[in-house]
Scaffold this motif. Structure first.
Motif, PDB file in Angstrom:
ATOM      1  N   UNK A  66       9.398  15.457   0.990  1.00 57.50           N
ATOM      2  CA  UNK A  66       8.853  16.743   0.576  1.00 57.50           C
ATOM      3  C   UNK A  66       8.702  17.603   1.829  1.00 57.50           C
ATOM      4  N   UNK A 122       0.803  -1.233   0.000  1.00 56.19           N
ATOM      5  CA  UNK A 122       0.000   0.000   0.000  1.00 56.19           C
ATOM      6  C   UNK A 122       0.835   1.282   0.000  1.00 56.19           C
ATOM      7  N   UNK A 129       6.583  19.840   2.492  1.00 53.06           N
ATOM      8  CA  UNK A 129       5.191  20.005   2.903  1.00 53.06           C
ATOM      9  C   UNK A 129       4.717  18.835   3.770  1.00 53.06           C
ATOM     10  N   UNK A 130       5.421  17.693   3.668  1.00 51.53           N
ATOM     11  CA  UNK A 130       5.059  16.539   4.494  1.00 51.53           C
ATOM     12  C   UNK A 130       5.911  16.455   5.762  1.00 51.53           C
ATOM     13  N   UNK A 190      10.150   7.588   1.894  1.00 48.46           N
ATOM     14  CA  UNK A 190       9.227   8.228   0.936  1.00 48.46           C
ATOM     15  C   UNK A 190       8.247   9.167   1.654  1.00 48.46           C
ATOM     16  N   UNK A 191       8.138   9.045   2.972  1.00 47.31           N
ATOM     17  CA  UNK A 191       7.263   9.956   3.721  1.00 47.31           C
ATOM     18  C   UNK A 191       8.040  11.190   4.199  1.00 47.31           C
ATOM     19  N   UNK A 244       2.313   3.432  -4.525  1.00 46.50           N
ATOM     20  CA  UNK A 244       2.162   4.714  -5.208  1.00 46.50           C
ATOM     21  C   UNK A 244       3.018   5.801  -4.555  1.00 46.50           C
ATOM     22  N   UNK A 245       3.130   5.763  -3.221  1.00 46.63           N
ATOM     23  CA  UNK A 245       3.940   6.767  -2.513  1.00 46.63           C
ATOM     24  C   UNK A 245       5.372   6.737  -3.053  1.00 46.63           C
ATOM     25  N   UNK A 256      -3.537  17.053   1.374  1.00 43.49           N
ATOM     26  CA  UNK A 256      -3.403  17.807   0.127  1.00 43.49           C
ATOM     27  C   UNK A 256      -4.012  17.010  -1.031  1.00 43.49           C
ATOM     28  N   UNK A 290      -0.128   7.044   1.870  1.00 45.77           N
ATOM     29  CA  UNK A 290      -0.603   7.811   0.708  1.00 45.77           C
ATOM     30  C   UNK A 290       0.143   9.144   0.573  1.00 45.77           C
ATOM     31  N   UNK A 291       1.002   9.458   1.558  1.00 53.87           N
ATOM     32  CA  UNK A 291       1.854  10.657   1.550  1.00 53.87           C
ATOM     33  C   UNK A 291       1.148  11.935   1.076  1.00 53.87           C
ATOM     34  N   UNK A 292       0.002  12.192   1.692  1.00 52.82           N
ATOM     35  CA  UNK A 292      -0.702  13.450   1.424  1.00 52.82           C
ATOM     36  C   UNK A 292      -1.063  14.206   2.700  1.00 52.82           C
ATOM     37  N   UNK A 293      -0.735  13.639   3.867  1.00 50.56           N
ATOM     38  CA  UNK A 293      -1.175  14.243   5.122  1.00 50.56           C
ATOM     39  C   UNK A 293      -0.273  15.432   5.470  1.00 50.56           C
ATOM     40  N   UNK A 294      -0.803  16.618   5.303  1.00 50.49           N
ATOM     41  CA  UNK A 294      -0.037  17.848   5.493  1.00 50.49           C
ATOM     42  C   UNK A 294      -0.119  18.301   6.950  1.00 50.49           C
TER      43      UNK A 294
END
Lengths: 223, 731
Positions: free
Chosen positions: A201, A12, A203-204, A197-198, A15-16, B447, B432-436
């Motif tokens: 960025x 899971x 922003x993360x 991968x987390x 995609x990350x 995001x 999912x690496x979107x949690x800002x």
């Protein structure tokens, strides 16, 4: 020059990984299905992403190691090419005996997800050459079975051959010698519980993880 | 299970055990023109239960605004949909899983998560976040601790495995939830095209496909079970709880999303098999399109031997979906699901009339009009009467603030206020690496990849306010959710809700339901946040004790630019601190009243929707103008707690001077925010908001001075107490 992201049923973080490779590193990722028997020929590195392969109802990674693609991944690794396993990927690589030791249930028995500080113990590997020695870096952890174990003889070997790449600051899971990530003796196969991968960025929450991938890419470009 | 004959069912009144009243049974007979057989009685009992038919709540739900300019889908489908621009839409819904969680917390909570996720992907949306609203008894007994531990484990294990981040939620602790805890799950999904799916089965001859896990005897009568009051005897009713398999759901989800994205031409309809399993999904799909269907139960994949039609139709085995596929495309579907190691089986066809016909062993085992089953359930407007407690004179509670620093420290360690870190650390909040914005701020922020936008999301309910005043409490539940969204930089889009109440047969409870939904509706109109989905969970009583009225509000907001993302923590030393909104002596229903009196009582304080909206507007404008460094909404515990919470994350102290009595530090007057602003923006901010400057950030101390008191605490010490309190109390 493609970077293969292996997809098992239940992966899971596939995609990350894909997005970091494509959008942050600007290299070409390609998904490879677990049922394939051969990696595409232009693959230069293999990444086994996190997740819960086959649900991890049995020991984590214990079923995935038998997937058809694993035979070719072993050959790819034996030929000295880079293979990175993250979280469930680390578990799969130990189950496949590409890395020594194993991952047990966290000592406190609970799943743990948090921002995690780490120390870079060896900055000479394919996966860590963009870090300073002893540098403190942050990469999140998220696992229930991240408690690395190996016997004393193996631990001694890991130390002798400088195979311990990352250790935890404030060990979150009870792992032996605070181990968060190791390489094989040849240094081309790495397994780690934290998720680079987390942390790729701002922003993360940080970009220390990105440097781990950049280490691999830099080595490729030097070839 | 013995299948009684129609005459025996009537004589022995078996239907009553299944929740049908005598009048309802008579209505079934009238609709059929004969006595229903055993299977048919079961079908009607399930489809006419409160859980499926909303028979007691429908007239009240009609008050809710459900449309708006961006609303693509309101209530009635798997989940509601709101347009967020650029051809994308957000899909969300919340659902309760209270009774299963009470009897078997691990599986009850896990399957609550699994069920709500299926609702989202059945709309063609990829699930991007989970939130959970949990209400338990006080932490003074081992059973409650066990319930919490296992509920959290169940939520975590399901969401973590399937790879959907759990990013937010809330927890309260109250005597009334001791025997009847609440577990409400909310799932948010993202649709990359505004082409939505419908749960409808149209077109005679089209194929009905069953996909996913096999059917067993688990969860039989779950919907009926959820529509009855609860007592010690039923607490042993574990067979009614389903067992979750997140890996199977992951495979079903990926297969269904592939089908919807890449094979839309052959897909007519798709629906989750949730409450009341196969009967509810299939009958609803047929009724919605105006078509009946033939189902051959011999073809239903079965996990156990000798299952009778009643069991097959009412089982709530998990990880199953029902599809309607255009005729001639069976092989394509089977092949696609095989790719995901998931079974897809053709079990029936759409009829050209409206009869819903079940076959087993070459016999017709049920034959009813599909509309009768789905649309003819009776609707009740129950008698309502105002509970006496609402008019009780207040004892005039005034907080004792003689040791004001101690009061603040004690409040910070109340389980409802203390950090929930020990809980949310067990959830993967980042996959999912979107949690800002991670859990712990006013709202979680996810995001939207490849855009400059983000989504803020939260769940809120303050049951104490609702207990003292269901009408104002209902308004506040929506207002507080909006306040959290606005504080995070978002613009509220809409809400989903779980209406958790006691038995509607009790006129006083029906009054609470009536008033709470009225208040919620008014607030939804004020904030232009329509109700796009939700569920109703009545009969939340244990041995005759009803829970507090607990309408959980789940709200999603749009953050139009990543620049607007705002969190509650002070960012730098030397910033100016402002209080937006007025403070009054509002103590009834507050955390400090509960802490110092051991109970809540009196008249709830005043609340004005227009003031709330105006203050939210100011914050939105200040954020958009780039004037703020942090925003935190004031909630449980009031001003002092909110100031303390703002210092914790970055351990930046504060020096505050207030022109008010010490007790007001703990008032819970609504519509307030704490904001920090860079000093060079002072004039701009003050001109825009007219807010009152109350201090500056800096140092290591939490210093708060009022007219008659001084607090001076070390930030690190206060933070440690706040952060560790819940974990200690769970031990």
């Amino acid at each position: 020059m493609k970077y293969a992201v292996i997809r098992f049923p239940g992966s899971n973080c596939d995609w990350d990984m894909y997005y970091v490779l494509r959008d942050q590193l600007k290299v070409e990722p390609i998904f490879v299905d677990y049922r394939e028997t051969n990696l595409p020929i232009d693959v230069v590195a293999v990444i086994v992403p996190g997740g819960f392969s086959y649900g991890d109802y049995l020991r984590s990674g214990a079923i995935a190691r038998f997937a058809p693609i694993m035979e070719d991944i072993k050959k790819f690794a034996e030929a000295g090419n880079p293979v990175l396993g993250v979280c469930n990927g680390f578990q799969i690589l130990t189950e496949a005996h590409l890395l020594p030791g194993g991952l047990r249930k966290n000592q406190h028995l609970e799943f743990i997800c948090q921002q995690q500080d780490l120390f870079v113990q060896n900055n000479q590997t394919t996966f860590s050459n963009q870090f300073k020695p002893g540098e403190k870096v942050m990469m999140p952890v998220a696992h229930g079975d991240g408690n690395y174990y190996c016997d004393d003889v193996t631990l001694q070997q890991l130390r002798t051959h400088n195979q311990i790449v990352l250790t935890y600051s404030k060990n979150p899971n009870g792992s032996v010698a605070d181990i968060a990530g190791i390489v094989n003796e040849q240094g081309n196969v790495m397994g780690m519980m934290p998720h680079p991968e987390r942390a790729s960025e701002l922003v993360l929450g940080g970009t220390d993880g990105l440097r781990l991938f950049q280490s691999v890419v830099t080595r490729q470009l030097q070839k | 299970m013995i299948e009684l004959q129609p005459r025996e069912i009537e004589e022995q009144k078996l239907y009553q055990q299944w929740g049908l009243s005598e009048a309802e049974f008579d209505k079934v007979q009238e609709l059929l023109g004969r006595l229903p057989n055993f299977t048919e009685t079961g079908l009607f009992a399930a489809m006419w239960s409160e859980h499926c038919a909303y028979k007691n709540s429908k007239p009240l739900l009609k008050q809710f605004p459900t449309t708006g300019k961006n609303i693509l889908q309101g209530p009635g489908e798997g989940a509601g949909i709101i347009d967020i621009g650029d051809g994308q839409a957000v899909v969300f819904k919340a659902e309760s899983h209270n009774h299963p969680t009470a009897v078997e917390p691990y599986q009850g909570a896990a399957t609550g998560v699994g069920g709500i996720i299926r609702d989202i992907f059945s709309m063609g949306a990829r699930p991007i976040a989970m939130l959970d609203s949990l209400h338990f008894g006080p932490l003074d007994n081992d059973h409650t601790k066990y319930l919490i531990d296992q509920t959290v484990a169940g939520i975590g294990d399901y969401g973590n495995c399937i790879g959907i981040p759990t990013v937010g939620g809330e927890m309260t602790f109250e005597d009334v939830y001791q025997g009847n805890p609440l577990m409400n799950g909310m799932c948010v999904g993202l649709l990359d095209s505004v082409q939505q799916q419908k749960g409808a089965a149209a077109g005679a001859g089209n194929l009905i496909f069953y996909v996913g896990a096999k059917t067993g005897r688990d969860g039989i009568q779950g919907a009926i079970f959820a529509s009855a009051e609860f007592n010690d005897e039923q607490e042993s009713q574990r067979s009614a709880v389903q067992v979750g398999d997140p890996f199977a759901e992951k495979m079903v989800m990926e297969a269904c999303l592939d089908l919807i994205e890449n094979h839309a031409d052959i897909l007519v309809g798709i629906q989750d098999m949730g409450a009341a399993g196969l009967v509810s999904s299939s009958a609803e799909m047929g009724a919605k399109a105006g078509f009946g269907m033939d189902l051959n139960l011999d073809l239903v994949p079965q996990r156990e031997a000798d299952m009778i039609p009643y069991e097959l139709m009412l089982s709530e085995s998990q990880e199953r979906m029902l599809l309607c596929i255009k005729k001639g495309h069976a092989d394509e579907v089977i092949e696609l699901f095989n790719q995901y190691e998931t079974e897809a089986v053709e079990i029936g066809t759409v009829r050209d009339d409206q009869q819903y016909i079940l076959h087993q062993h070459d016999e017709v085992v049920a034959n009813v009009d599909v509309k009768a089953l789905v649309d003819e359930a009776p609707v009740y407007r129950k008698p309502s009467s105002r509970p006496a407690r609402l008019d009780k004179e207040s004892t005039g509670f005034e907080p004792d603030t003689s040791k004001v620093a101690e009061v603040l420290m004690d409040l910070l360690q109340q389980p409802a206020i203390a950090s929930k870190e020990s809980v949310y650390h067990r959830y993967d909040s980042q996959v999912q690496t979107n949690t800002v914005v991670l859990p712990g701020s006013d709202a979680a922020v996810i995001r939207v990849r490849n855009t400059d936008k983000a989504l803020a999301m939260t769940t809120d309910a303050n049951p104490r306010y609702l207990f003292l005043d269901p009408h104002k409490g209902g308004q506040i539940a929506v207002a507080e959710a909006a306040r959290n969204i606005v504080a995070s930089g978002g613009m509220p889009l809409g809400i989903t809700d779980c209406l958790n109440f006691g038995s509607p047969e009790d006129p006083e409870i029906y009054y609470e339901l009536e008033q709470a939904t009225k208040g919620m509706s008014e607030a939804c109109r004020q904030f232009e946040t329509p109700v796009i989905s939700g569920n109703v969970s009545l009969y939340n009583e244990f041995n005759g004790q009803a829970i507090y009225p607990t309408p959980m509000v789940g709200m999603v907001g749009l953050i139009e630019s990543m620049d607007y993302v705002t969190t509650q923590s002070f960012k730098q030393h030397g910033d100016l601190v402002y209080l937006v909104g007025e403070t009054k002596a509002d103590f009834n229903g507050t955390e400090i009243q509960k802490m110092q009196m051991g109970q809540i009582e009196g008249q709830l304080f005043d609340f004005d929707l227009a003031t709330e909206a105006a203050n939210q507007q100011l914050i939105q404008e200040a954020i958009r103008a780039g004037l703020v460094n942090s925003v935190h909404d004031l909630a449980e515990g009031g001003l002092a707690v909110a100031i303390a919470e703002s210092t914790f994350d970055n351990e930046i102290g504060v020096d505050i001077k207030l022109d008010m009595p010490a007790s007001w530090l703990f008032s819970e007057t609504q519509s307030r925010f704490i904001v920090s602003v860079s000093s060079e923006l002072q004039a701009d901010f003050e001109q825009l908001t007219g807010a009152k400057l109350i201090g500056t950030t800096g140092g290591q101390h939490l210093a708060i001075q009022t007219n008659n008191s001084k607090i001076n605490l070390d930030v690190t010490t206060a933070k440690k107490a706040w952060k560790e309190a819940l974990a200690w109390q769970m031990k």
